[in-house]
Design a protein around this motif. Sequence first.
Motif, PDB file in Angstrom:
ATOM      1  N   ALA A 110     -51.431  19.788 -69.443  1.00  0.00           N
ATOM      2  CA  ALA A 110     -52.236  19.617 -70.659  1.00  0.00           C
ATOM      3  C   ALA A 110     -51.450  19.934 -71.929  1.00  0.00           C
ATOM      4  CB  ALA A 110     -53.488  20.487 -70.581  1.00  0.00           C
ATOM      5  N   ILE A 111     -52.075  19.541 -73.044  1.00  0.00           N
ATOM      6  CA  ILE A 111     -51.492  19.673 -74.387  1.00  0.00           C
ATOM      7  C   ILE A 111     -52.609  20.148 -75.318  1.00  0.00           C
ATOM      8  CG2 ILE A 111     -50.328  18.444 -76.264  1.00  0.00           C
ATOM      9  CD1 ILE A 111     -49.775  16.223 -74.025  1.00  0.00           C
ATOM     10  N   THR A 112     -52.272  21.031 -76.238  1.00  0.00           N
ATOM     11  CA  THR A 112     -53.271  21.481 -77.204  1.00  0.00           C
ATOM     12  C   THR A 112     -52.567  22.101 -78.412  1.00  0.00           C
ATOM     13  OG1 THR A 112     -55.368  22.684 -77.435  1.00  0.00           O
ATOM     14  CG2 THR A 112     -53.569  23.833 -76.324  1.00  0.00           C
ATOM     15  N   ALA A 113     -53.357  22.525 -79.384  1.00  0.00           N
ATOM     16  CA  ALA A 113     -52.891  23.300 -80.543  1.00  0.00           C
ATOM     17  C   ALA A 113     -51.776  22.602 -81.314  1.00  0.00           C
ATOM     18  CB  ALA A 113     -52.430  24.693 -80.099  1.00  0.00           C
ATOM     19  N   ALA A 114     -51.886  21.294 -81.489  1.00  0.00           N
ATOM     20  CA  ALA A 114     -50.870  20.564 -82.264  1.00  0.00           C
ATOM     21  C   ALA A 114     -50.979  20.904 -83.746  1.00  0.00           C
ATOM     22  CB  ALA A 114     -51.038  19.066 -82.053  1.00  0.00           C
ATOM     23  N   ARG A 115     -49.876  21.205 -84.351  1.00  0.00           N
ATOM     24  CA  ARG A 115     -49.792  21.451 -85.797  1.00  0.00           C
ATOM     25  C   ARG A 115     -48.518  20.759 -86.293  1.00  0.00           C
ATOM     26  NH1 ARG A 115     -53.995  23.080 -84.240  1.00  0.00           N
ATOM     27  NH2 ARG A 115     -55.108  25.008 -84.781  1.00  0.00           N
ATOM     28  N   PHE A 116     -48.577  19.441 -86.372  1.00  0.00           N
ATOM     29  CA  PHE A 116     -47.412  18.656 -86.753  1.00  0.00           C
ATOM     30  C   PHE A 116     -47.289  18.579 -88.276  1.00  0.00           C
ATOM     31  CE2 PHE A 116     -48.520  16.256 -82.636  1.00  0.00           C
ATOM     32  CZ  PHE A 116     -47.755  17.123 -81.875  1.00  0.00           C
ATOM     33  N   GLY A 117     -46.086  18.258 -88.730  1.00  0.00           N
ATOM     34  CA  GLY A 117     -45.865  18.128 -90.154  1.00  0.00           C
ATOM     35  C   GLY A 117     -46.536  16.887 -90.723  1.00  0.00           C
ATOM     36  N   VAL A 118     -46.725  16.889 -92.034  1.00  0.00           N
ATOM     37  CA  VAL A 118     -47.338  15.757 -92.719  1.00  0.00           C
ATOM     38  C   VAL A 118     -46.491  14.505 -92.490  1.00  0.00           C
ATOM     39  CG1 VAL A 118     -48.003  14.833 -94.957  1.00  0.00           C
ATOM     40  CG2 VAL A 118     -48.357  17.261 -94.458  1.00  0.00           C
ATOM     41  N   GLY A 119     -47.144  13.416 -92.088  1.00  0.00           N
ATOM     42  CA  GLY A 119     -46.457  12.157 -91.852  1.00  0.00           C
ATOM     43  C   GLY A 119     -45.698  12.098 -90.538  1.00  0.00           C
ATOM     44  N   ASP A 120     -45.821  13.142 -89.709  1.00  0.00           N
ATOM     45  CA  ASP A 120     -45.033  13.217 -88.485  1.00  0.00           C
ATOM     46  C   ASP A 120     -45.888  13.148 -87.224  1.00  0.00           C
ATOM     47  OD1 ASP A 120     -42.413  13.266 -87.648  1.00  0.00           O
ATOM     48  OD2 ASP A 120     -42.340  15.442 -87.396  1.00  0.00           O
ATOM     49  N   VAL A 121     -47.185  12.890 -87.366  1.00  0.00           N
ATOM     50  CA  VAL A 121     -48.090  12.976 -86.226  1.00  0.00           C
ATOM     51  C   VAL A 121     -47.768  11.929 -85.166  1.00  0.00           C
ATOM     52  CG1 VAL A 121     -50.497  12.791 -85.483  1.00  0.00           C
ATOM     53  CG2 VAL A 121     -49.938  14.020 -87.584  1.00  0.00           C
ATOM     54  N   GLU A 122     -47.618  10.672 -85.564  1.00  0.00           N
ATOM     55  CA  GLU A 122     -47.398   9.621 -84.562  1.00  0.00           C
ATOM     56  C   GLU A 122     -46.084   9.846 -83.812  1.00  0.00           C
ATOM     57  OE1 GLU A 122     -47.129   4.770 -83.982  1.00  0.00           O
ATOM     58  OE2 GLU A 122     -47.688   5.612 -85.937  1.00  0.00           O
ATOM     59  N   ARG A 123     -45.018  10.142 -84.545  1.00  0.00           N
ATOM     60  CA  ARG A 123     -43.728  10.337 -83.868  1.00  0.00           C
ATOM     61  C   ARG A 123     -43.781  11.493 -82.881  1.00  0.00           C
ATOM     62  NH1 ARG A 123     -39.440  13.580 -84.050  1.00  0.00           N
ATOM     63  NH2 ARG A 123     -40.277  14.806 -85.793  1.00  0.00           N
ATOM     64  N   ARG A 124     -44.329  12.613 -83.323  1.00  0.00           N
ATOM     65  CA  ARG A 124     -44.369  13.782 -82.446  1.00  0.00           C
ATOM     66  C   ARG A 124     -45.315  13.559 -81.272  1.00  0.00           C
ATOM     67  NH1 ARG A 124     -42.258  16.627 -80.645  1.00  0.00           N
ATOM     68  NH2 ARG A 124     -43.130  18.723 -80.863  1.00  0.00           N
ATOM     69  N   ALA A 125     -46.449  12.894 -81.513  1.00  0.00           N
ATOM     70  CA  ALA A 125     -47.375  12.639 -80.415  1.00  0.00           C
ATOM     71  C   ALA A 125     -46.715  11.807 -79.324  1.00  0.00           C
ATOM     72  CB  ALA A 125     -48.629  11.935 -80.935  1.00  0.00           C
ATOM     73  N   ARG A 126     -45.963  10.791 -79.714  1.00  0.00           N
ATOM     74  CA  ARG A 126     -45.277   9.957 -78.730  1.00  0.00           C
ATOM     75  C   ARG A 126     -44.200  10.759 -77.978  1.00  0.00           C
ATOM     76  NH1 ARG A 126     -46.314   4.541 -79.038  1.00  0.00           N
ATOM     77  NH2 ARG A 126     -47.574   3.886 -80.840  1.00  0.00           N
ATOM     78  N   GLU A 127     -43.491  11.625 -78.695  1.00  0.00           N
ATOM     79  CA  GLU A 127     -42.479  12.460 -78.051  1.00  0.00           C
ATOM     80  C   GLU A 127     -43.110  13.400 -77.026  1.00  0.00           C
ATOM     81  OE1 GLU A 127     -39.116  12.924 -81.621  1.00  0.00           O
ATOM     82  OE2 GLU A 127     -40.499  14.568 -81.147  1.00  0.00           O
ATOM     83  N   VAL A 128     -44.247  13.985 -77.391  1.00  0.00           N
ATOM     84  CA  VAL A 128     -44.897  14.955 -76.517  1.00  0.00           C
ATOM     85  C   VAL A 128     -45.480  14.273 -75.279  1.00  0.00           C
ATOM     86  CG1 VAL A 128     -46.843  16.550 -76.350  1.00  0.00           C
ATOM     87  CG2 VAL A 128     -45.356  16.604 -78.364  1.00  0.00           C
ATOM     88  N   VAL A 129     -46.122  13.129 -75.470  1.00  0.00           N
ATOM     89  CA  VAL A 129     -46.814  12.457 -74.372  1.00  0.00           C
ATOM     90  C   VAL A 129     -45.839  11.782 -73.405  1.00  0.00           C
ATOM     91  CG1 VAL A 129     -48.304  10.469 -73.852  1.00  0.00           C
ATOM     92  CG2 VAL A 129     -49.017  12.161 -75.532  1.00  0.00           C
ATOM     93  N   GLY A 130     -44.687  11.349 -73.899  1.00  0.00           N
ATOM     94  CA  GLY A 130     -43.747  10.607 -73.062  1.00  0.00           C
ATOM     95  C   GLY A 130     -43.457  11.249 -71.718  1.00  0.00           C
TER      96      GLY A 130
END
Length: 258
Positions: free
Chosen positions: A48-68
């Motif tokens: 599982a994944i939780t507690a995401a606090r990504f930087g402004v404008g960085d949500v899509e990139r980080r989400a793809r990195e995490v889910v991969g």
Amino acid sequence: MPDARVAAVEDNLEHFLRTVSQAPMLERGPDDDVVCWWSGHPDPILNAITAARFGVGDVERRAREVVGPYLDRGLPFMWWSAPSGHAVELAPVLTGLGLVHLEIPGMYVEMRSPIRPRLDDRAVVRQVAGVADLHESCAVMLEGFEIPSEVHEPYLDLITLLDGDALVQVTAWWEGDPVGCGTAWISGDTAGLYNITTLERARRRGIGRAVTATLMDAALARGARRAILHASDAGLAVYRRLGFETVCQVPQFLWLPE
């Protein structure tokens, strides 16, 4: 101004899941802006994944990195989000990657005095004490939520590791048969109520309400002054009668491989 009731729903869930992620049978990711854990077991809660606090404008990139890596492992997994955890931005990214978007009502109530639920003489609800009782209660949860037998052992290990001052676990019996259970996780002055279930053979006898009320009373005795929970459709009416109100939606994103 942020809604303190919504913050209570988010904060307690995050505290609970952060604690789960520390279990020795789980591997945990190194990132500071998100909490990730995984195992070799085919169950979303154990990956599982939780507690995401990504930087402004960085949500899509980080989400793809995490889910991969989760997609590469091929095991069921879940992403718990929250109103402050990029829920709106995450939804199109994660659904585009094949995850199913669920909205679970987040409910809240102030606790001022014990409820002391009344029950049929054939029913008993009480807090569990000791590992054997804890395992019996967990076995009811596994059956009630139809969790596959191949992950029963890690669930039992996990709830044993969580046992401590923050955890309240109760079991309900009907004519001596364990048929219901529930968990309270206390963080600060908030009790998060989780895993409340009644087995089908014992439903419509007030057991779900009694389990919920017993958890609330136990948490109140330990100093909690408010309770939160994530409601199923079946439990909504019961929780409303106990004073809970829906204050937000808690997004879950679920991936189940074919």
